[in-house]
Motif scaffolding. Structure first.
Motif, PDB file in Angstrom:
ATOM      1  N   GLU A 299      44.803  30.732 -91.049  1.00 32.25           N
ATOM      2  CA  GLU A 299      45.236  30.592 -89.657  1.00 32.25           C
ATOM      3  C   GLU A 299      46.462  31.473 -89.432  1.00 32.25           C
ATOM      4  O   GLU A 299      47.383  31.491 -90.246  1.00 32.25           O
ATOM      5  N   ASP A 300      46.456  32.220 -88.324  1.00 32.71           N
ATOM      6  CA  ASP A 300      47.575  33.098 -87.977  1.00 32.71           C
ATOM      7  C   ASP A 300      47.983  32.843 -86.538  1.00 32.71           C
ATOM      8  O   ASP A 300      47.141  32.801 -85.634  1.00 32.71           O
ATOM      9  N   LEU A 301      49.281  32.697 -86.332  1.00 32.47           N
ATOM     10  CA  LEU A 301      49.863  32.515 -85.004  1.00 32.47           C
ATOM     11  C   LEU A 301      50.958  33.556 -84.851  1.00 32.47           C
ATOM     12  O   LEU A 301      51.982  33.498 -85.541  1.00 32.47           O
ATOM     13  N   ASN A 302      50.719  34.534 -83.992  1.00 33.07           N
ATOM     14  CA  ASN A 302      51.657  35.647 -83.820  1.00 33.07           C
ATOM     15  C   ASN A 302      52.347  35.558 -82.470  1.00 33.07           C
ATOM     16  O   ASN A 302      51.693  35.452 -81.428  1.00 33.07           O
ATOM     17  N   PHE A 303      53.685  35.615 -82.473  1.00 34.01           N
ATOM     18  CA  PHE A 303      54.449  35.601 -81.224  1.00 34.01           C
ATOM     19  C   PHE A 303      55.590  36.609 -81.350  1.00 34.01           C
ATOM     20  O   PHE A 303      56.655  36.335 -81.873  1.00 34.01           O
ATOM     21  N   GLY A 304      55.280  37.816 -80.878  1.00 34.50           N
ATOM     22  CA  GLY A 304      56.271  38.878 -80.947  1.00 34.50           C
ATOM     23  C   GLY A 304      56.506  39.317 -82.376  1.00 34.50           C
ATOM     24  O   GLY A 304      55.577  39.547 -83.142  1.00 34.50           O
ATOM     25  N   ALA A 305      57.786  39.412 -82.762  1.00 28.27           N
ATOM     26  CA  ALA A 305      58.132  39.859 -84.110  1.00 28.27           C
ATOM     27  C   ALA A 305      57.945  38.758 -85.138  1.00 28.27           C
ATOM     28  O   ALA A 305      58.020  39.026 -86.340  1.00 28.27           O
ATOM     29  N   ASP A 306      57.738  37.542 -84.696  1.00 20.31           N
ATOM     30  CA  ASP A 306      57.604  36.412 -85.610  1.00 20.31           C
ATOM     31  C   ASP A 306      56.138  36.023 -85.753  1.00 20.31           C
ATOM     32  O   ASP A 306      55.306  36.317 -84.898  1.00 20.31           O
ATOM     33  N   SER A 307      55.844  35.330 -86.834  1.00 21.85           N
ATOM     34  CA  SER A 307      54.477  34.878 -87.057  1.00 21.85           C
ATOM     35  C   SER A 307      54.478  33.637 -87.942  1.00 21.85           C
ATOM     36  O   SER A 307      55.413  33.391 -88.697  1.00 21.85           O
ATOM     37  N   TYR A 308      53.407  32.876 -87.799  1.00 22.26           N
ATOM     38  CA  TYR A 308      53.179  31.687 -88.608  1.00 22.26           C
ATOM     39  C   TYR A 308      51.790  31.830 -89.205  1.00 22.26           C
ATOM     40  O   TYR A 308      50.845  32.233 -88.523  1.00 22.26           O
ATOM     41  N   ASN A 309      51.637  31.517 -90.469  1.00 26.81           N
ATOM     42  CA  ASN A 309      50.310  31.566 -91.062  1.00 26.81           C
ATOM     43  C   ASN A 309      50.156  30.466 -92.099  1.00 26.81           C
ATOM     44  O   ASN A 309      51.132  29.969 -92.662  1.00 26.81           O
ATOM     45  N   ALA A 310      48.909  30.094 -92.290  1.00 29.78           N
ATOM     46  CA  ALA A 310      48.551  29.072 -93.273  1.00 29.78           C
ATOM     47  C   ALA A 310      47.217  29.459 -93.882  1.00 29.78           C
ATOM     48  O   ALA A 310      46.382  30.104 -93.231  1.00 29.78           O
ATOM     49  N   SER A 311      46.981  29.083 -95.111  1.00 29.35           N
ATOM     50  CA  SER A 311      45.724  29.421 -95.772  1.00 29.35           C
ATOM     51  C   SER A 311      45.359  28.328 -96.761  1.00 29.35           C
ATOM     52  O   SER A 311      46.195  27.497 -97.144  1.00 29.35           O
ATOM     53  N   GLY A 312      44.110  28.329 -97.192  1.00 26.72           N
ATOM     54  CA  GLY A 312      43.666  27.335 -98.151  1.00 26.72           C
ATOM     55  C   GLY A 312      42.211  27.525 -98.518  1.00 26.72           C
ATOM     56  O   GLY A 312      41.523  28.419 -98.005  1.00 26.72           O
ATOM     57  N   TRP A 313      41.731  26.668 -99.421  1.00 30.85           N
ATOM     58  CA  TRP A 313      40.364  26.715 -99.931  1.00 30.85           C
ATOM     59  C   TRP A 313      39.678  25.380 -99.693  1.00 30.85           C
ATOM     60  O   TRP A 313      40.337  24.359 -99.497  1.00 30.85           O
ATOM     61  N   GLY A 314      38.347  25.412 -99.724  1.00 28.28           N
ATOM     62  CA  GLY A 314      37.568  24.193 -99.595  1.00 28.28           C
ATOM     63  C   GLY A 314      36.220  24.339-100.272  1.00 28.28           C
ATOM     64  O   GLY A 314      35.792  25.444-100.610  1.00 28.28           O
ATOM     65  N   TRP A 315      35.540  23.202-100.467  1.00 23.32           N
ATOM     66  CA  TRP A 315      34.264  23.161-101.167  1.00 23.32           C
ATOM     67  C   TRP A 315      33.257  22.332-100.376  1.00 23.32           C
ATOM     68  O   TRP A 315      33.606  21.319 -99.769  1.00 23.32           O
ATOM     69  N   ASP A 316      32.002  22.781-100.412  1.00 22.15           N
ATOM     70  CA  ASP A 316      30.889  22.013 -99.866  1.00 22.15           C
ATOM     71  C   ASP A 316      29.851  21.830-100.967  1.00 22.15           C
ATOM     72  O   ASP A 316      29.594  22.757-101.761  1.00 22.15           O
ATOM     73  N   PHE A 317      29.202  20.655-100.994  1.00 23.32           N
ATOM     74  CA  PHE A 317      28.158  20.369-101.976  1.00 23.32           C
ATOM     75  C   PHE A 317      26.922  19.856-101.243  1.00 23.32           C
ATOM     76  O   PHE A 317      27.033  19.196-100.206  1.00 23.32           O
ATOM     77  N   GLY A 318      25.753  20.142-101.797  1.00 21.68           N
ATOM     78  CA  GLY A 318      24.540  19.668-101.154  1.00 21.68           C
ATOM     79  C   GLY A 318      23.395  19.480-102.123  1.00 21.68           C
ATOM     80  O   GLY A 318      23.381  20.050-103.224  1.00 21.68           O
ATOM     81  N   ALA A 319      22.422  18.668-101.705  1.00 18.70           N
ATOM     82  CA  ALA A 319      21.201  18.442-102.458  1.00 18.70           C
ATOM     83  C   ALA A 319      20.054  18.277-101.473  1.00 18.70           C
ATOM     84  O   ALA A 319      20.248  17.764-100.357  1.00 18.70           O
ATOM     85  N   ALA A 320      18.864  18.713-101.877  1.00 12.82           N
ATOM     86  CA  ALA A 320      17.696  18.594-101.012  1.00 12.82           C
ATOM     87  C   ALA A 320      16.452  18.420-101.873  1.00 12.82           C
ATOM     88  O   ALA A 320      16.357  19.008-102.960  1.00 12.82           O
ATOM     89  N   TYR A 321      15.518  17.611-101.375  1.00 15.55           N
ATOM     90  CA  TYR A 321      14.245  17.417-102.067  1.00 15.55           C
ATOM     91  C   TYR A 321      13.112  17.704-101.098  1.00 15.55           C
ATOM     92  O   TYR A 321      12.992  17.043-100.060  1.00 15.55           O
ATOM     93  N   ARG A 322      12.299  18.691-101.443  1.00 10.35           N
ATOM     94  CA  ARG A 322      11.177  19.088-100.596  1.00 10.35           C
ATOM     95  C   ARG A 322       9.901  18.453-101.148  1.00 10.35           C
ATOM     96  O   ARG A 322       9.346  18.902-102.156  1.00 10.35           O
TER      97      ARG A 322
END
Length: 311
Positions: free
Chosen positions: A156-179
Motif C-alpha cells: 500500500e502506498d499513500l503519496n502526498f507531495g514530498a511525503d509518503s506512507y507505505n506498508a507491505s506484507g505477505w499472505g497465504w491461501d490454501f485450498g482443496a477440491a474433489y472432482r
C-alpha cells in the motif's frame, strides 16, 4: 502538524474508500482483496470455490489450478464510481502430467485527491495505491483430488507531495477440491492466512513506529453441479470470516461455447452478467461482463474480463 493532518485525513478517506470497495468486512485491512475477481465469477455471486477452472479460479480456491487444461492470459477492468480503480492481469497454465499454476497482479486505488491543511490551504494532491501479486501452484492426485497453495505479496502506498506512507506484507491461501465427475465438484479453501500489512512511520513522525494491519481470514466451502439440463450449471458457496458469514449462489446458462447468461446471489445482493466466446486470430477468447450493485449508495460497478486461450 501538517504531515499529521494530511495523514489523518488520508487514512480516514482510505478506510471509507475500503468500506465502499468491500462487499463485506469493509472496516478491516485488505478490503480491496475481498471484492471478488473476474466478471464471470462476480456475475455468479462470488460462489466459485468449486467452479470450473479459468484464469481467475486461484483467487477463490488455489486447488482449482490443478485442473487447468490450457494456457490462459487474462485482463480485467472494473468501472467504479468515485474515481476508484480496480484492474487485474494474469496468466495460468497446466503443468503436465497433473498440476497447474497461476500468476496475477491486482491494482486498486484512487488518485488526485485534493489535500488541505488546518487553515484550509491547498497542500497538493494525494494518491492512494494498493497492489497484490499472486503466485499459485496446485497438484491433482488420482485425477480427482487436488490441493493448492497461493503466496501473495501486498503493498500500500499513500503519496502526498514530498511525503509518503507505505506498508507491505505477505499472505497465504490454501485450498482443496474433489472432482467426482465432470458434473459434480466439491471444494474448500482458507484464504488470507497470516495476511497483513506492516507500516513504519518513523520518517513521518518524531515518535513514529511500526504498525501492523491484519486481514481477516476467509474460509469457504461449496460445490458446483452440472444439472440434467446440460446447458445449466449451479454453484453454491458458504463463506465466512471471524466477523460475518453468508451464502452465495450462481446460475450459469450456456449455449455451446458461444454465449452465456449468469445470475448470482452474493449474500444479500443480486448480480448478473453475460459472456460470449469467439475466435480472434488463431486464439479462442471469451469476453465477459458483470453488473455489481451498489453496497452503500456509492454507485454500481461494471466489470469486464477478457480471457485468451493460448492452446
Amino acid at each position: 502538524m501538517k504531515r499529521f493532518l494530511i495523514l489523518l485525513v488520508s487514512v480516514f478517506m482510505m478506510l471509507q474508500g475500503n468500506r465502499l470497495l468491500a462487499e463485506s468486512n469493509g472496516g478491516y485491512a485488505g478490503a480491496f482483496m475481498r471484492l471478488g475477481l473476474g466478471a464471470r465469477h462476480l456475475a455468479l455471486g462470488n460462489s466459485s470455490v468449486a467452479a470450473p477452472v479459468d484464469a481467475f479460479s486461484f483467487y477463490y480456491n488455489p486447488a482449482l489450478s490443478a485442473f487447468h487444461e490450457k494456457r490462459m492470459f487474462t485482463l480485467s477492468h472494473r468501472f467504479m464510481s468515485l474515481d476508484r480503480r480496480f484492474d487485474f492481469i494474469g496468466f495460468a497454465s497446466k503443468i503436465p502430467p497433473g498440476a497447474g499454476f497461476s500468476l496475477g497482479w491486482i491494482h486498486s486505488g484512487v488518485g488526485d485527491i485534493q489535500g488541505y491543511n488546518m487553515i484550509g490551504e491547498q497542500t497538493g494532491t494525494i494518491d492512494h495505491n494498493l497492489n497484490a501479486i499472486y503466485f499459485n501452484f496446485a497438484r491433482v492426485f488420482a485425477g480427482k483430488f487436488a490441493v493448492g497453495l497461493t503466496i501473495k505479496h501486498m503493498r500500500e502506498d499513500l503519496n502526498f507531495g514530498a511525503d509518503s506512507y507505505n506498508a507491505s506484507g505477505w499472505g497465504w491461501d490454501f485450498g482443496a477440491a474433489y472432482r467426482f465427475n465432470q458434473k459434480l465438484t466439491v471444494a474448500a479453501s482458507l484464504r488470507d492466512v497470516g495476511s497483513k500489512l506492516t507500516a513504519n512511520t518513523e520518517k513521518l513522525f518524531e515518535f513514529g513506529g511500526t504498525t501492523v494491519f491484519t486481514f481477516p481470514k476467509i474460509w469457504s466451502v461449496g460445490a458446483t453441479y452440472l444439472t440434467p439440463l446440460p446447458w445449466l450449471r449451479v454453484n453454491y458457496a458458504f463463506v465466512g470470516t471471524e466477523h460475518e458469514n453468508g451464502q452465495h449462489l450462481g446460475l450459469e446458462a450456456t449455449y455451446r461455447n458461444i454465449l452465456a447468461l449468469r445470475f448470482g446471489y452474493n449474500k444479500d445482493q443480486l448480480t448478473f452478467g453475460a459472456g460470449m466466446g469467439f475466435k480472434l486470430w488463431k486464439f479462442f477468447t471469451t469476453l465477459d461482463y458483470a453488473f455489481v450493485p451498489s453496497v452503500v449508495d456509492e454507485g454500481a460497478s461494471h466489470v469486464f474480463s477478457w480471457q485468451f486461450y493460448l492452446n
